[in-house]
Motif scaffolding. Structure first.
Motif, PDB file in Angstrom:
ATOM      1  N   GLN A 176       6.891  35.811  59.653  1.00 34.73           N
ATOM      2  CA  GLN A 176       7.544  34.553  60.060  1.00 34.73           C
ATOM      3  C   GLN A 176       9.046  34.598  59.771  1.00 34.73           C
ATOM      4  O   GLN A 176       9.840  33.984  60.460  1.00 34.73           O
ATOM      5  CB  GLN A 176       6.923  33.361  59.323  1.00 34.73           C
ATOM      6  CG  GLN A 176       5.445  33.152  59.590  1.00 34.73           C
ATOM      7  CD  GLN A 176       4.569  33.999  58.674  1.00 34.73           C
ATOM      8  OE1 GLN A 176       5.039  34.857  57.925  1.00 34.73           O
ATOM      9  NE2 GLN A 176       3.269  33.764  58.723  1.00 34.73           N
ATOM     10  N   GLY A 214      12.148  26.767  56.026  1.00 34.54           N
ATOM     11  CA  GLY A 214      11.407  27.500  57.056  1.00 34.54           C
ATOM     12  C   GLY A 214      10.016  27.854  56.580  1.00 34.54           C
ATOM     13  O   GLY A 214       9.790  28.111  55.392  1.00 34.54           O
ATOM     14  N   PHE A 233       6.999  28.163  59.496  1.00 37.30           N
ATOM     15  CA  PHE A 233       6.461  28.722  60.745  1.00 37.30           C
ATOM     16  C   PHE A 233       5.016  29.172  60.581  1.00 37.30           C
ATOM     17  O   PHE A 233       4.575  30.113  61.241  1.00 37.30           O
ATOM     18  CB  PHE A 233       7.335  29.880  61.234  1.00 37.30           C
ATOM     19  CG  PHE A 233       8.815  29.612  61.155  1.00 37.30           C
ATOM     20  CD1 PHE A 233       9.401  28.671  61.984  1.00 37.30           C
ATOM     21  CD2 PHE A 233       9.616  30.270  60.232  1.00 37.30           C
ATOM     22  CE1 PHE A 233      10.754  28.394  61.903  1.00 37.30           C
ATOM     23  CE2 PHE A 233      10.977  29.997  60.141  1.00 37.30           C
ATOM     24  CZ  PHE A 233      11.548  29.063  60.978  1.00 37.30           C
ATOM     25  N   TYR A 287       1.263  32.261  62.140  1.00 33.05           N
ATOM     26  CA  TYR A 287       2.660  32.350  62.551  1.00 33.05           C
ATOM     27  C   TYR A 287       2.768  31.654  63.896  1.00 33.05           C
ATOM     28  O   TYR A 287       2.326  32.156  64.898  1.00 33.05           O
ATOM     29  CB  TYR A 287       3.093  33.821  62.637  1.00 33.05           C
ATOM     30  CG  TYR A 287       4.523  34.058  63.101  1.00 33.05           C
ATOM     31  CD1 TYR A 287       5.487  33.045  63.060  1.00 33.05           C
ATOM     32  CD2 TYR A 287       4.931  35.302  63.555  1.00 33.05           C
ATOM     33  CE1 TYR A 287       6.789  33.270  63.469  1.00 33.05           C
ATOM     34  CE2 TYR A 287       6.236  35.539  63.968  1.00 33.05           C
ATOM     35  CZ  TYR A 287       7.157  34.517  63.927  1.00 33.05           C
ATOM     36  OH  TYR A 287       8.461  34.740  64.346  1.00 33.05           O
TER      37      TYR A 287
END
Lengths: 157, 762
Positions: free
Chosen positions: B205, B259, B261, B369
């Motif tokens: 990711q 982040g 993801f 992901y």
């Protein structure tokens, strides 16, 4: 061995103690309390820890804390003047140039360093100047546009 | 699902506008607090010892020297995380992955951990721990893992989903199958059949923020955890279960997330940090290094996919068949299953069959992901669809339009579609100026489609009216892409007040009921549904309070434009009461005013996208650059269009990195060779062009505002779009992702050789 370092950070005279092998990144975060400087890799590959040292953009994870003795360090915390945001900060918010925001402090410092040397960069020049900073959220489109808008506004100011 | 959640077709005042995000200033000034930015008094530094071997039995672990080191406050092994999983195999896999028990299964697998007064001492202590390994044969490659004679990871692994149960154990942990019709009869009707095998490599990711947490367990059995996560309620559940704690006594506070993801949907180091804190009786901070993130968090699957599609000369697909092998690391997953479900989801097919095989390998445990498993399946199918178009001389967009799924189509994975966006995104692509723009030298244009299910799930939201009439909205879904702005817009819309009057925050696990994770593009979809219901509940109370203030029947009060209005001849001359006026009077009309909602957000509308991509290939080096890119995707309703664009652009960029450069590289020794951003290179600013977006809005009938999730689909088409562009530029079919410079150069050289050989023989 712990050493004392006297330096100037964001215009303030600051003293901190750090180990001889301690990075500037760790010293700024853990000794000075400037947590806007982010660690994404610790190896100089992601740019999240970018700061400006005597006018030059550096990865603070690749500089030792002791190396900033008597020098000038600028971090994201020093960008705004009181409550007044720097144009880059305003444009990043307006253009949605950030999502998660972890890379944003580094991008702001890299963009500041770019615009100081080149107030009217082309898109390509912006892209290469920011190529040392990784962003995984935005695809860079809105970051480039925010820097372009900042450059335009600063030139007109 | 209640009738209240049906799409009503209302017009909007706030939704669809583009105000500034509430978390913006904190993020541009360095004030936003992420996982590694939290500190507690008396905090220790935690660090994890990881296996250097891809596969080994642990004979013994000697921690005595580490324990004796000055400054070390706790050393733990699997003995300090005893098995409390009570036969729950999924939970046991999580436990075993967090701290290896009898075996290590991949380079990076955790075997012990320490908590010490500082990082230097912690690192010294790790070096003093002696682990006696019996090294075992390993396998990291997906095809090698299913080949005869491959080292078997688990002797008790007999393929699930196969009748009768296989006699021998293997690395195929599970088989799943989807489809309908008669595939062989379908192929019999085809004029052209193309069959190909594709491979995609494992990617990460690549979130810029490494996993980080601070854990604090008190001797009274309660605890706190500050962590960057996509799902704090799920983290609470897993951590409490693994540590034998009462779930409600563990308070998990999500920090800003740098982040995720999909990669922050799973616990890795958090149970370890809690166990260290419990043993040391002090708070412990545990931050992964980038090397650890690559080696020991959860990348996506490496895959090997066989696809066969038949078509008539007129361009009607008659049958599709695919077998998809996806690595899931050393533990069973559902990744091939998701690939099998999504592979043909864009098309209306009478005869379709997909088989998914979950393959165990000595690599880290696979995790989600972004639209997990769909990009690889789409790469295989969309490549063959393009090739078929070429073979029958039909425009690839027209061929897809001809076969696109529509309302009423039975999807390849089972359900019948409602109103969907695949046809409209294809039509928009056909009409897009990008499609007809001239191409330069060594350039090619490709396009491809993508699908993602989207998810709803358990959701709980609080909306509190402050005494001054401003509104505090508390949601339980993590904000990964601007959801706080979107949800504040929704609350403002429903209450009829300005956006600035609403502040949205993400609550911790002790302030709200359970919420599922932010995954499946569910954050804005499900929390907006709960926000709408919370606001409606608050409006009911506001009307009651206004009726009390006026001393009129509540039936004579309406809520319009942020005010209570008295209706009817008798009361119509009363001046409206604003939200602020009603809030100010609350102490005398019944106390605080709030709206709550708890629901299972059903009916997440499926999502489709079409991407157009121009590449330029350097025939000397094989280096390929994306020079123009367009994303067209259905959002249902774009609550904050700028942030929807951001999702489209970000997903496309990740897909471009996957397509051209990113891959896990394992050596013969089974060790990861590129566990850093220098050698695992994600796209940088100079690698990409601007990414154009076009938002289509085909309302989701199951959401009051028509909203669909938008976060994931954008990563699905790029692999195939780029593969098709390279093919169109040079006539070579790329079947192995990433299409890195050496692979493209090799394909070009082979094509040249083949054409010169054929010229010679001719």
């Amino acid at each position: 061995m712990t050493q004392l370092v006297n330096t100037n950070i964001n215009g303030d005279t600051i003293g901190f103690a750090c180990e001889a092998d301690e990075t500037l990144l760790d010293a700024l975060r853990n000794r000075v309390g400037l947590k806007g400087v982010k660690e994404g890799c610790g190896t100089g590959d992601c740019g999240a820890c970018s700061v400006i040292l005597d006018g030059t953009l550096v990865c603070s994870c690749l500089v030792l804390g002791m190396e900033v003795e008597g020098r000038k360090v600028e971090t994201v915390e020093g960008l705004s003047k009181g409550a007044e945001l720097h144009t880059l900060q305003t444009k990043f918010i307006e253009h949605a140039a950030l999502q998660c925001g972890i890379c944003t402090p580094g991008f702001l410092m890299a963009a500041k360093a770019l615009l100081k040397n080149n107030p009217d960069p082309t898109e390509e020049e912006i892209r290469y100047a920011l190529a040392g900073n990784l962003c995984r959220c935005t695809g860079y489109d809105k970051i480039v546009r925010a820097v372009q808008a900042t450059a335009t506004e600063l030139r007109e100011a | 699902m209640t009738a209240d959640t049906k799409f009503t077709g209302q017009t909007f005042k706030s939704v669809g506008t583009r105000p500034l995000r509430p978390d913006g200033i904190d993020k541009v000034t360095g004030r936003a607090r992420y996982g590694a930015d939290i500190d507690l008094p008396g905090q220790l530094v935690g660090s994890i010892l990881r296996s250097p071997h891809p596969h080994a039995a642990i004979r013994s672990i000697d921690t005595s020297k580490a324990e004796a080191l000055q400054g070390v406050k706790a050393v733990i092994t699997s003995a300090d995380l005893p098995d409390l999983t009570n036969g729950n195999s999924e939970l046991f896999d999580i436990l075993d992955n967090c701290m290896a028990r009898t075996h290590v299964y991949y380079d990076g697998h955790a075997v012990a951990a320490v908590a010490a007064v500082d990082a230097v001492t912690a690192r010294k202590a790790l070096k003093l721990i002696k682990v006696d390994y019996e090294i075992l044969p390993h396998v990291t490659d997906v095809d090698e893992a299913v080949a005869k004679g491959a080292p078997v990871l688990h002797r008790k692994c007999f393929t699930q989903g196969v009748e009768p149960k296989p006699r021998k154990p293997s690395n195929i942990a599970r088989r799943s199958e989807f489809g309908h019709g008669d595939v062989e009869a379908g192929f019999a009707k085809a004029d052209v059949i193309i069959e190909r095998t594709f491979r995609t490599e494992q990617t990460h990711q690549g979130y810029i923020e490494p996993h980080a947490c601070v854990a604090s367990i008190s001797p009274d059995g309660s605890g706190e955890l500050w962590v960057c996560t996509q799902g704090h309620f799920v983290f609470r559940q897993h951590c409490a279960e693994l540590l034998g704690m009462d779930v409600s006594k563990l308070r998990v506070t999500p920090t800003e997330i740098g982040g995720g993801f999909g990669g922050k949907t799973h616990v890795w180091a958090e149970p370890v940090a809690l166990a260290l804190s419990r043993k040391a009786n002090r708070p412990v901070k545990l931050v992964m290094s980038r090397d650890e993130v690559f080696r020991a968090s959860g990348p996506t699957s490496a895959t090997s996919i066989d696809v066969r599609i038949g078509i008539t000369k007129k361009g009607r697909i008659t049958a599709g068949d695919a077998t998809l092998r996806y690595t899931s690391g050393p533990y069973v997953g559902m990744w091939a299953e998701l690939g099998a479900m999504t592979a043909f989801a864009c098309y209306d097919m009478k005869n379709v069959r997909t088989v998914g095989l979950e393959v165990l390998v000595n690599r880290p445990k696979t995790t989600a992901y972004r639209a997990p498993s769909a990009p690889m399946a789409a790469f295989a199918v969309e490549s063959v669809v393009d090739e078929l178009a070429g073979r029958i001389g039909m425009d690839p967009v027209d061929l897809r339009i001809r076969n696109a799924a529509k309302k009423g189509t039975q999807s390849s994975y089972g359900p019948v579609y409602g109103p969907i966006g695949i046809g409209p995104t294809l039509q928009a692509a056909k009409e897009h100026p990008h499609m007809s723009a001239p191409l330069g030298k060594n350039q090619g244009r490709g396009m491809a489609c993508g699908f993602w299910f989207n998810f709803g799930g358990q959701t709980c939201t609080d909306l509190n009216i402050a005494p001054d009439g401003t509104v505090a909205l508390t949601v339980g879904t993590i904000d990964v892409g601007g959801a706080r702005a979107s949800l504040a817009l929704v609350a403002a819309e429903e209450l009829g007040i300005p956006y600035d009057q609403v502040r949205a925050v993400v609550g911790d696990t002790s302030t709200l009921g359970y919420n599922d994770m932010t995954d499946g593009s569910r954050g804005t979809f499900s929390s907006s549904m709960a926000t709408i219901m919370s606001a409606r509940n608050a409006i009911t109370i506001l009307k009651e309070r206004a009726a009390k203030m006026w001393d009129i029947p509540v039936a004579k009060v309406a809520w319009e434009e942020g005010c209570a209005k008295a209706i009817g001849k008798k009361y119509g001359n009363l001046a409206p009461l604003s939200l602020a006026e009603i809030a100010a009077a609350a102490p005398n009309t019944g106390g605080p005013i709030a709206g709550h909602n708890e629901l299972v957000a059903d009916g997440a509308g499926v999502s489709f996208a079409t991407h157009i991509c121009d590449v330029e290939v350097d025939p000397e080096t094989g280096r390929t650059q994306v020079v123009r890119y367009t994303v067209i995707q259905d959002a249902g309703k774009a609550v904050h269009p700028t942030y929807v664009e951001g999702q489209y652009q970000g997903g496309a960029a990740q897909g471009i990195g996957w397509a051209l450069n990113e891959e896990y590289v394992y050596g013969e020794d089974g060790r990861l060779q590129n566990a850093g951003f220098l050698d695992y290179r994600i796209p940088v600013c100079s690698d990409l062009p601007m990414i154009d977006t076009q938002i289509l809005e085909i309302p989701n009938p199951n959401h009051p505002y028509g909203i669909r999730g938008v976060g994931e689909t954008s990563i699905v088409p790029p692999l195939a779009a780029i593969g098709n562009a390279v093919s169109n530029a040079f006539g070579v079919r790329m079947t192995h992702v990433p299409m890195s410079a050496p692979r493209i150069l090799k394909a070009l050289d082979e094509a040249e050789e083949a054409s010169s050989t054929s010229t010679e023989t001719a």
